[in-house]
Motif scaffolding. Structure first.
Motif, mmCIF file in Angstrom:
data_model
loop_
_atom_site.group_PDB
_atom_site.id
_atom_site.type_symbol
_atom_site.label_atom_id
_atom_site.label_comp_id
_atom_site.label_asym_id
_atom_site.label_seq_id
_atom_site.Cartn_x
_atom_site.Cartn_y
_atom_site.Cartn_z
ATOM 1 N N ASP A 226 0.823 -1.208 0.000
ATOM 2 C CA ASP A 226 0.000 0.000 0.000
ATOM 3 C C ASP A 226 0.854 1.252 0.000
ATOM 4 O O ASP A 226 1.903 1.316 0.663
ATOM 5 N N VAL A 227 0.368 2.250 -0.738
ATOM 6 C CA VAL A 227 0.997 3.574 -0.769
ATOM 7 C C VAL A 227 -0.106 4.620 -0.660
ATOM 8 O O VAL A 227 -1.297 4.306 -0.784
ATOM 9 N N VAL A 228 0.300 5.851 -0.419
ATOM 10 C CA VAL A 228 -0.671 6.954 -0.369
ATOM 11 C C VAL A 228 -1.434 7.005 -1.692
ATOM 12 O O VAL A 228 -0.855 6.884 -2.776
ATOM 13 N N TRP A 229 -2.736 7.168 -1.599
ATOM 14 C CA TRP A 229 -3.593 7.145 -2.785
ATOM 15 C C TRP A 229 -3.168 8.203 -3.796
ATOM 16 O O TRP A 229 -2.941 9.363 -3.460
ATOM 17 N N GLY A 230 -3.078 7.743 -5.047
ATOM 18 C CA GLY A 230 -2.669 8.621 -6.131
ATOM 19 C C GLY A 230 -1.204 8.478 -6.481
ATOM 20 O O GLY A 230 -0.743 9.090 -7.452
ATOM 21 N N THR A 231 -0.454 7.672 -5.721
ATOM 22 C CA THR A 231 0.979 7.499 -5.992
ATOM 23 C C THR A 231 1.304 6.070 -6.435
ATOM 24 O O THR A 231 2.467 5.740 -6.623
ATOM 25 N N GLY A 232 0.270 5.233 -6.612
ATOM 26 C CA GLY A 232 0.497 3.840 -6.985
ATOM 27 C C GLY A 232 -0.096 3.493 -8.336
ATOM 28 O O GLY A 232 -0.233 4.345 -9.218
ATOM 29 N N ASP A 233 -0.462 2.226 -8.504
ATOM 30 C CA ASP A 233 -0.874 1.687 -9.801
ATOM 31 C C ASP A 233 -2.376 1.423 -9.909
ATOM 32 O O ASP A 233 -2.810 0.747 -10.845
ATOM 33 N N CYS A 234 -3.177 1.937 -8.979
ATOM 34 C CA CYS A 234 -4.608 1.625 -8.964
ATOM 35 C C CYS A 234 -5.483 2.620 -9.738
ATOM 36 O O CYS A 234 -6.714 2.505 -9.694
#
Length: 284
Positions: A226-234
């Motif tokens: 998990d990473v801060v939302w908006g900084t990953g691949d989702c």
């Protein structure tokens, strides 16, 4: 005149002091999105402590999970078999924090009687969504109870090769009940090699709730975390746009499974990013 001035000044003070309270209400509320947190994000702590942490992140909704120690002076675990007195004590813990319980899971009763106990528990607690992964043999009873109690059963997708990892298996299990659909975990879709936006499109009209996360593969072992939302691949902003397009209404629960000892700041930042993206996204 002197009294009028005092009255106006008092009114100004009241309005200013009310701002932080109003700020707790996010723009997503108007769309019927209940942005909260899975207590599992704080699984190292008691349920009572999780409530405090959820509140501190600017969230007002909570999803409970079975097995968490209750705490806050209340004995027992957050199991659906708790007695009536314990349920009342848990309701008070939630109310005292100004939170609302919207969902419960992921929970997988083994027998018909356990399913009936679970639905009775959910009704008493005011739960909207039961998040679960029932077996095919259990689905006729699950659909029947969902229709009877008018409580959603949202089929949760753990990563491949779990039972509902792919939207096709969810759609095949729904049947004709409007109370059975998807608890869409976008991070687990990415872990399974799926595109979360395409998965949501496939489930159009059947998304009853969300386990919301953003994940990234940037560790030496090549696993997602998990990473801060908006900084990953989702594709968080695109996911928000798709949910808006579908006129989604229901619980969206943070499930942040990283930095377990102190992930509150990352969750709070994720919530801030989510609301900024929500305001940016315009859907015709």
């Amino acid at each position: 005149m002197k009294h009028l001035t005092k009255f106006l000044l008092f009114g100004l003070i009241l309005s200013v002091s009310a701002v932080p309270v109003l700020a707790q209400k996010g723009p997503e509320d108007k769309a019927g999105w209940k942005l909260g947190s899975q207590a599992y994000s704080f699984r190292l702590f008691t349920f009572a402590e999780a409530l405090r942490k959820i509140d501190s992140c600017g969230l007002k909704y909570v999803e409970a999970f079975p097995g968490q120690t209750i705490g806050g002076g209340v004995e027992g675990k957050m199991d659906f078999t708790m007695d009536a007195a314990t349920r009342q004590a848990v309701k008070k813990l939630i109310k005292d924090k100004g939170l609302t319980l919207t969902a419960y899971g992921v929970v997988n009763p083994k027998t018909d009687d356990e399913w009936k106990t679970l639905f009775a528990f959910a009704k008493d607690m005011g739960i909207l969504n039961i998040n679960s992964e029932p077996t095919p043999a259990q689905m006729p009873l699950v659909r029947k109870l969902a229709d009877e109690y008018k409580i959603n059963v949202a089929l949760h997708n753990h990563p491949k090769p779990s039972r509902y990892w792919h939207p096709d298996t969810v759609l095949a299990a729904i049947g004709n009940s409007k109370y059975v659909g998807s608890c869409s975990d976008i991070g687990h879709w990415v872990r399974s090699g799926l595109d979360p936006v395409e998965c949501l499109k496939k489930l159009n009209g059947h998304v009853l709730g969300m386990h919301f996360k953003d994940v990234k593969k940037d560790t030496p072992d090549g696993k997602y975390h998990d990473v801060v939302w908006g900084t990953g691949d989702c594709k968080i902003e695109q996911v928000i746009a798709e949910l808006k397009r579908q006129h989604f209404k229901g619980p969206i629960d943070v499930e942040y499974e990283y930095h377990w000892e102190n992930n509150g700041p990352e969750i709070a930042e994720s919530v801030k990013n989510f609301r900024e993206m929500y305001n940016r996204v315009k859907v015709q």
